[in-house]
Design an enzyme around this catalytic site. Structure first.
Site, PDB file in Angstrom:
ATOM      1  N   LYS A  27       1.162   3.710  -5.998  1.00  0.00           N
ATOM      2  CA  LYS A  27       0.753   4.466  -7.169  1.00  0.00           C
ATOM      3  C   LYS A  27       0.072   3.497  -8.138  1.00  0.00           C
ATOM      4  O   LYS A  27       0.598   2.403  -8.400  1.00  0.00           O
ATOM      5  CB  LYS A  27       1.965   5.114  -7.831  1.00  0.00           C
ATOM      6  CG  LYS A  27       2.587   6.237  -6.999  1.00  0.00           C
ATOM      7  CD  LYS A  27       1.666   7.451  -6.916  1.00  0.00           C
ATOM      8  CE  LYS A  27       2.356   8.618  -6.235  1.00  0.00           C
ATOM      9  NZ  LYS A  27       1.444   9.801  -6.125  1.00  0.00           N
TER      10      LYS A  27
ATOM     11  N   LYS B  94      -1.927  19.241   1.539  1.00  0.00           N
ATOM     12  CA  LYS B  94      -0.566  19.641   1.158  1.00  0.00           C
ATOM     13  C   LYS B  94      -0.485  21.156   1.209  1.00  0.00           C
ATOM     14  O   LYS B  94      -1.223  21.846   0.493  1.00  0.00           O
ATOM     15  CB  LYS B  94      -0.240  19.169  -0.268  1.00  0.00           C
ATOM     16  CG  LYS B  94       0.028  17.679  -0.406  1.00  0.00           C
ATOM     17  CD  LYS B  94       0.336  17.298  -1.846  1.00  0.00           C
ATOM     18  CE  LYS B  94       0.558  15.789  -1.951  1.00  0.00           C
ATOM     19  NZ  LYS B  94       0.470  15.303  -3.342  1.00  0.00           N
TER      20      LYS B  94
HETATM   21 MG    MG Z   1      -1.719  12.140  -4.344  1.00  0.00          MG
END
Ligand code: MG
Length: 371
Positions: free
Chosen positions: A156, A264
């Site tokens: 991240k 997703k």
């Molecule tokens: Mg992502």
């Protein structure tokens, strides 16, 4: 299709093994809505709504998803009305769709992986590493996972936490580990300093950071910014929050996007839409990666089936259950040297352990047809 006679909704809350921090949120627990389709003449089906407690990744959030399921989506399903009447609320719709499909596939003795056309029996893991207090802590964590056999890491990143930690991890893990970064939309395409930082991350010139992809640098609606960046850097730009539907992907393609897509099921509103996006991406030569949302075992089983699709060529967000929870609501998924087996049992191939599910259930209600 076996019609459900009732739908059970539960809010379950599980503590994470370690807090997980990304550019937009820090999570210590995972709270999801679990959907159970109760079918009179067949096995129950299960689905998981991946919305988070706060609407910081995506506009949906757990309490809102429960509300829209209870008052708008489940009543339609029980009345035989189409979910498409309701705008948005992709994660809530996906959970319901998956639960209904799971019930049907269990009755047919067919796996979700088979239904989707997954052509692999196992997939390599990809471990997502959150933002840490220090670079040393991140490097230590990366090394722990690599020593256990994991060969892909996603870091991240956010402005102020990008090239330095990424280069430190690359130096520590060596050239053979696949490395991605994910910004969760925290950079701005109209900030020269942000563009310079992304250009540095996206360069294949020395020193060799050699990222596999830079995921979602800009806010979801900044498709123009993403397309422009993708044309300027060597590393593929991967779209996550920007793609809520096949139409969004077609818009990106129409603007000239070339790169990768994070797939997703929850974000795009269900398996059928995810399958269409997979097909379009393959037709257009875009790489895909199966994303993750810190799912319980129900969502993890689904993600494994998605990650085994032929178009999912980039490392997924998929770790063993121990990466997330001390005790999951399903039997845990264990990797073998960084490889996870794709469930091939009927439906999702896993079911919740009822005692565990009951223990972590915060709130439960059952909606019946005709009520
Ligand atoms: Mg992502």
């Amino acid at each position: 299709m076996h019609e459900p006679e009732a739908i059970e909704l539960r809010v379950v809350r599980l503590p994470l093994v370690t807090p997980f921090r990304s550019g937009h949120a820090t999570r210590t627990h995972r709270e999801v809505v679990v959907v159970r389709a109760l079918v009179a003449d067949g096995p129950d089906g299960w689905g998981e709504c991946v919305a988070e407690v706060e609407p910081t990744y995506w506009p949906e959030y757990t309490a809102g998803a429960l509300h829209v399921l209870q008052h708008h989506l489940v009543p339609r399903v029980l009345a035989g009305a189409p979910l498409q009447e309701v705008r948005g609320h992709h994660m809530a719709k996906a959970a319901l769709e998956v639960a209904l499909l799971d019930a049907r596939l269990r009755a047919e003795g067919r796996s979700v992986a088979d239904f989707l056309g997954a052509d692999r029996t196992e997939v390599s893991t990809g471990i997502a590493l959150g933002i840490t207090e220090t670079v040393e802590e991140l490097v230590d964590t990366a090394l722990v996972w690599c020593r256990q056999g994991h060969r892909a890491l996603k870091l991240k990143v956010t402005p102020g936490w990008d090239a330095v930690p990424a280069r430190a991890v690359r130096a520590a893990v060596g050239p053979d580990v696949a490395l991605l970064v994910d910004a969760n939309g925290t950079y701005r395409s109209d900030f020269p300093g942000h563009l310079a930082a992304l250009a540095s991350l996206g360069s294949l010139a020395a020193p060799p950071l050699a990222l596999v992809a830079i995921e979602q640098p800009f806010p979801p609606d900044d498709l123009v910014g993403h397309v422009a960046l993708a044309q300027q850097i060597d590393v593929p730009v991967c779209l996550d929050e920007s793609i809520g539907s096949l139409a969004d992907l077609d818009t990106a393609l129409g603007l000239g996007f070339r790169g990768a897509v994070n797939l997703k099921v929850g974000r795009v509103g269900g398996l059928l839409e995810a399958h269409r996006i997979h097909q379009r991406s393959q037709d257009e030569g875009l790489d895909l990666r199966a994303g993750g949302m810190l799912e319980t075992g129900l969502g993890r089983a689904l993600n494994l089936a998605v990650a085994a699709l032929p178009g999912c060529t980039l490392p997924p967000d998929l770790g063993p259950s121990t990466r997330y929870f001390a005790r999951d609501i399903t039997p845990p998924f264990h990797d073998r040297d960084g490889t996870l087996t794709v469930p091939r049992g009927p439906g999702l191939g896993v079911e919740p352990i009822e005692e565990v599910l009951d223990e972590v259930t915060e709130n439960q209600l059952i909606l019946r047809a005709g009520e």
